[in-house]
Design an enzyme around this catalytic site. Structure first.
Site, short mmCIF file in Angstrom:
data_model
loop_
_atom_site.label_atom_id
_atom_site.label_comp_id
_atom_site.label_asym_id
_atom_site.label_seq_id
_atom_site.Cartn_x
_atom_site.Cartn_y
_atom_site.Cartn_z
N LYS A 116 0.82 -1.22 0.00
CA LYS A 116 0.00 0.00 0.00
C LYS A 116 0.85 1.27 0.00
O LYS A 116 0.49 2.26 -0.63
CB LYS A 116 -0.96 -0.01 1.19
N ASN A 235 -14.43 -2.42 7.85
CA ASN A 235 -13.72 -2.36 6.57
C ASN A 235 -13.81 -3.64 5.76
O ASN A 235 -13.07 -3.82 4.79
CB ASN A 235 -12.24 -1.99 6.80
N GLU A 275 -9.14 0.39 -6.75
CA GLU A 275 -10.12 0.85 -5.78
C GLU A 275 -9.96 2.34 -5.50
O GLU A 275 -8.84 2.84 -5.39
CB GLU A 275 -9.98 0.05 -4.48
N GLU A 288 -6.12 1.68 -3.59
CA GLU A 288 -5.16 0.60 -3.81
C GLU A 288 -5.54 -0.13 -5.09
O GLU A 288 -6.63 0.05 -5.62
CB GLU A 288 -5.15 -0.38 -2.63
N ASN A 290 -5.86 -4.05 -6.40
CA ASN A 290 -5.82 -5.47 -6.08
C ASN A 290 -5.44 -6.24 -7.33
O ASN A 290 -6.19 -6.27 -8.31
CB ASN A 290 -7.18 -5.94 -5.56
N PHE A 348 -21.95 -9.35 15.21
CA PHE A 348 -21.39 -10.05 14.05
C PHE A 348 -20.17 -10.89 14.41
O PHE A 348 -19.24 -11.04 13.61
CB PHE A 348 -21.02 -9.05 12.94
#
Length: 669
Positions: A116, A235, A275, A288, A290, A348
């Site tokens: 990154k 995220n 992204e 970034e 991918n 969650f």
């Protein structure tokens, strides 16, 4: 073209690659760990090779074991899927030395975009719009605090080698920077073996929108529209759609052209994703790249008609792209819901166990909609603590966004999963959420709309009437079945009482039956709360999906027997209901309620996991908000904090111990 390829992955993505390879006439090789010996991808592949113990670090992440499997089977190429070795340049180089083709980009592109920090430096040099921030590696918490102060709060602390939401924290002040730095660095080291982190400005009201690119080895590169991925928790993407309801054509083109320029700058060859973070004014910033297939790639396939896995294989085999930018046409709307083994009612938290029932909705054309379910499990499969808790990716396509949303809502309501906790109730409720349906999204959507966590949707009066009608119809169908098969033991006149009551929670609904035909197809006319409604259904006792018409409304709900009643799950609602005669209802009102056990003076482990740390001692006074313990589950660290001021009276767990859900970690005075 390749004759045989190996898939260096597991679960749904391995199954998805196998499906395309099979259509292309290519033989496939699966690899599996001890935990995956009976997995679906192993069954689907033409061959399978065991590569080691259950932990990924001893199996799926060991490049030499993958290469040895290629040697043993004669596989000419490797498709990495996503995660694991998919973005490890050293793995690509090792394959090249063995004359095995990597179905993905070249190592140079992976190196340039996989880190990154370095990718942002590269993007700046390529004149791609980037988020303000510091690209220097952070040395310690004090250094992080100084940099955050210079940038201005809020800031995002991110792992340099991160992905999948791991190693990421948002900080709104200096104290959160210090804590977030330590947590992000620890998660990054555990997940990626690299504890470097950096800091950048956190964009308020951001949307996460990504551009799919496709490039060959001959300089041809194009973009396939965008995906909106703003519905996230910690995220981690939960729901994705294509196209975005926010972008206009000019912004879409500008983002696509920047994505292509970046891909060309690193000589990208394969499918990849650039992204962006997009603010409320449609300003966009590079996040970034991918250098692999994305989890959410099916929605792009559904709106373009392009099989991205097939394109990756063709590009890797040396073929030129048979498409150009003018050929790309976005048709209709597609939505993907990620089904996770996690408990939405307990913040969650991940869940493990065996799928005692797993019955997804039928795939293919359903009316105007197309249903697609990418999965790596079947009924009886085990959701293991060793890997990501994803169960399936349910996708719908329809001509319009609203039709795709409604198709997703129906599909979720008919998706049966038992044996583990799962997030279907949350996903189902989300499809009805006004803000989601209007497309007013941001990456803070879940935090803003569910600040206290997700709870079952509270039925309104009309919903309760529908649920009461289903309950009575199910009870009458059950009685008809009993009478039909046991008429000699239970002689029945065939008459059905006209007076009933249905209990839902603490509410009782008097119902008067005007017409009753319980034999399928059943037909009832009933009065509930002064309203007359007709109900028609082919449902039979034992079926888990109740489908029918209530008035002119089509209703699909899951129904399960419980003691003296049924549980109905519908559109994020979950109720226990019971149909009874007025006299039984009168007596039922007199029954005492059993109080649940008091656990207010205990810290219970919220999920099966490993104790990373115990942060307090016996006898210690703790203030509300202070950290009590940290538990790791499925590679994510979960910080357990005090909900109020308290004194620790006993500690029942220790660092390194594996705990079951609801195990008592500590007790309080």
């Amino acid at each position: 073209m390749f004759k045989k390829i190996l898939i260096a992955n597991r679960g749904e993505i391995a199954c998805r690659v196998i499906k395309t390879a099979r259509r292309m006439g290519i033989a496939t090789v699966a690899v599996f760990s001890d935990a995956d010996r009976d997995a679906l991808h192993v069954e689907m592949a033409d061959e399978a090779v065991h590569i080691g113990p259950s932990t990924a670090s001893e199996s799926y992440l060991v490049a030499e074991k993958i290469i040895q499997a290629c040697r043993e089977t004669g596989a000419e190429a490797v498709h990495p899927g996503y995660g694991f070795l998919s973005e490890r340049a050293s793995f690509c180089e090792a394959l090249e030395r063995e004359s095995i083709v990597f179905i993905g980009p070249k190592p140079r592109a992976i190196v340039a975009m996989g880190d990154k920090i370095e990718s942002k430096k590269f993007a700046k040099a390529a004149k791609v719009s980037t988020v303000p921030g510091s690209l220097d590696v952070i040395m310690d918490a004090a250094h992080a605090e100084r940099i955050a102060g210079d940038i201005g709060y809020p800031v995002m602390i991110k792992a340099s080698a991160g992905g999948g939401g791991k190693g990421m924290r948002i900080a709104w002040d200096a104290s959160e920077v210090r804590d977030g730095f330590e947590r992000a660095r620890s998660e990054a080291k555990n997940s990626f073996g690299d504890d470097r982190v950096f800091i950048e400005k956190f964009i308020v009201e951001p949307r996460h929108i990504e551009i799919q690119v496709l490039a060959d080895a001959y300089g041809n590169c194009l973009y396939l529209g965008e995906r909106e991925c703003s519905i996230q928790r910690r995220n981690q993407k939960i729901v994705e759609e294509a196209p975005s309801p926010f972008l206009d054509e000019a912004t879409r083109r500008a983002m696509g052209e920047q994505a292509v320029a970046l891909a060309k700058a690193v000589d990208y060859q394969s499918a990849g994703t650039v992204e962006f973070i997009v603010d409320k004014d449609r300003n966009f910033y590079f996040l970034e790249m991918n250098t692999r297939l994305q989890v959410e790639h099916p929605v792009t396939e559904l709106i373009t008609g392009i099989d991205l896995v097939a394109q990756m294989i063709r590009i890797a085999s040396g073929e030129k792209l048979a498409l150009n930018q003018a050929d790309i046409e976005l048709k209709g709307w597609a939505i993907e819901s990620r089904l996770y083994a996690e408990d939405p009612y307990r913040n969650f938290l991940p869940s493990t166990g065996r799928l005692t029932r797993y019955r997804p909705p039928a795939e293919g054309l359903q009316g105007k909609a197309i249903i697609r379910n990418d999965t790596g499990v079947v009924e009886g499969s085990e959701i293991s603590m060793f890997y990501d808790p994803m169960v399936a990716k349910l996708c719908t396509w329809a001509p319009t966004r609203m039709e795709a949303i409604d198709a997703m809502a129906d599909a979720l309501d008919t998706f049966v999963v038992d044996g583990v906790a799962h997030n279907i109730p949350f996903l189902s409720a989300l499809m009805q959420h006004p803000r989601w349906r209007e497309g007013r999204l941001s990456t803070a959507f879940i935090a803003e709309e569910f600040p206290d966590g997700f709870q079952p949707v509270i039925p309104d009066e009309s919903d309760l009437e529908v649920l009461a009608a289903i309950t009575l119809a199910a009870e009458l169908a059950r009685k008809h079945r009993l009478d039909h098969f046991a008429d000699r033991l239970r002689p029945h006149s065939g008459k059905v009482s006209a007076q009933w009551e249905v209990r839902i929670g603490e509410r009782y609904f008097p119902i008067v039956l005007h017409e009753a035909k319980a034999k399928p197809p059943a037909h009832f006319v009933m009065n509930i709360g002064g309203k007359t409604m007709a109900l028609r259904s082919d449902w039979k006792p034992g079926e888990m999906i109740w489908s029918g018409l209530i008035g002119e409304r089509a209703v699909n709900a899951q129904i399960r027997p419980v003691l003296n009643g049924v549980r109905i799950d519908w559109m994020g609602m979950s109720v226990i209901s019971r149909a009874m005669s007025p006299r039984v209802a009168e007596l039922d009102r007199l029954m005492p309620m059993k109080a649940p056990p008091d656990t207010s003076k205990m810290l219970l482990c919220p999920m099966p996991g490993l104790v990373v740390s115990i942060n307090v001692a016996t006898g210690q006074e703790v203030k509300a908000g202070e950290t009590l313990a940290v538990v790791e589950a499925m590679k994510m660290e979960n910080v357990l904090r005090a909900e109020r001021d308290l004194v620790v009276s006993a500690i029942n767990a220790k660092k390194g111990e594996s705990l079951a859900v609801d195990a008592v970690i500590m007790e309080f005075e």
